[in-house]
Motif scaffolding. Structure first.
Motif: not given
Length: 209
Positions: A49-62
């Motif tokens: 789930l957090y792969i998609f969440i962080f992609f949308e937040a531009h937190l690419y390292a996360d």
């Protein structure tokens, strides 16, 4: 009433994706803290789930970190399931001086390389994000290998993450990481008790011999 309206507005801004990520994230960390092997399959759901969440937040390292977590979670599930036949659960280990040295070098190297790369992208807080990512990489391996000190690393890095997610308006995730700090502290205390019990058991076994 104004507070109620503010809470309602805040709640409406949250997404079901993040809410599900928070619930599964809290559950898997709690289960890990109490030495329950079911933390691993739930963790796999959470990181997906957090792969998609962080992609949308531009937190690419996360985001990349979650892919790594996905792989290590599968390994952790396997490692914990291979406990000795005479043990109820996989024994807790203590970090070695060599592991400390390798971890420090790995964190410094990975932070510099990833931070430098992300500096030329739209990524938010490239070096802070990269440092937290590097610490998390190491902590997750130690968690999978059931090394006690993994919880101390998590406490340190989760405090930093709370601030990052507040600034990125991921408020539910910030709350989740604040709770993670408490759970990690609980995990450290619980695992330390298990380790001491192992030492007592090993000492008694040598005496019986």
């Amino acid at each position: 009433m104004q507070i109620v309206h503010l809470l309602q507005d805040w709640w409406q801004q949250q997404t079901w994706l993040e809410l599900c990520g928070v619930i599964t994230g809290l559950l898997c960390v709690y289960l890990a803290a109490v030495n329950n092997i079911w933390n691993w399959p739930i963790a796999i759901i959470s990181v997906t789930l957090y792969i998609f969440i962080f992609f949308e937040a531009h937190l690419y390292a996360d985001m990349g970190l979650q892919v790594y977590f996905f792989i290590v979670n599968i390994y952790g599930w396997y490692y914990w399931s291979k406990k000795p036949k005479d043990e109820k659960k996989t024994p807790v280990a203590i970090i070695t001086k060599k592991e400390v040295l390798v971890s420090v070098i790995a964190i410094a190297f990975f932070t510099f390389i990833l931070g430098t790369l992300l500096k030329y992208t739209p990524a938010s807080y490239p070096y802070i994000d990269s440092f937290c990512t590097a610490c998390s990489l190491v902590a997750q391996v130690f968690l999978a290998r059931k090394v006690l000190e993994n919880w101390l690393i998590w406490i340190f890095v989760d405090v930093i993450y709370v601030g990052v997610y507040i600034f990125k308006d991921l408020h539910l995730t910030a709350v989740m990481y604040a709770i993670y700090v408490g759970i990690a502290l609980m995990g450290y205390i619980d695992w330390k008790k298990d380790y001491k019990s192992q030492l007592i058991k090993a000492t008694d076994a040598r005496i019986d011999e």
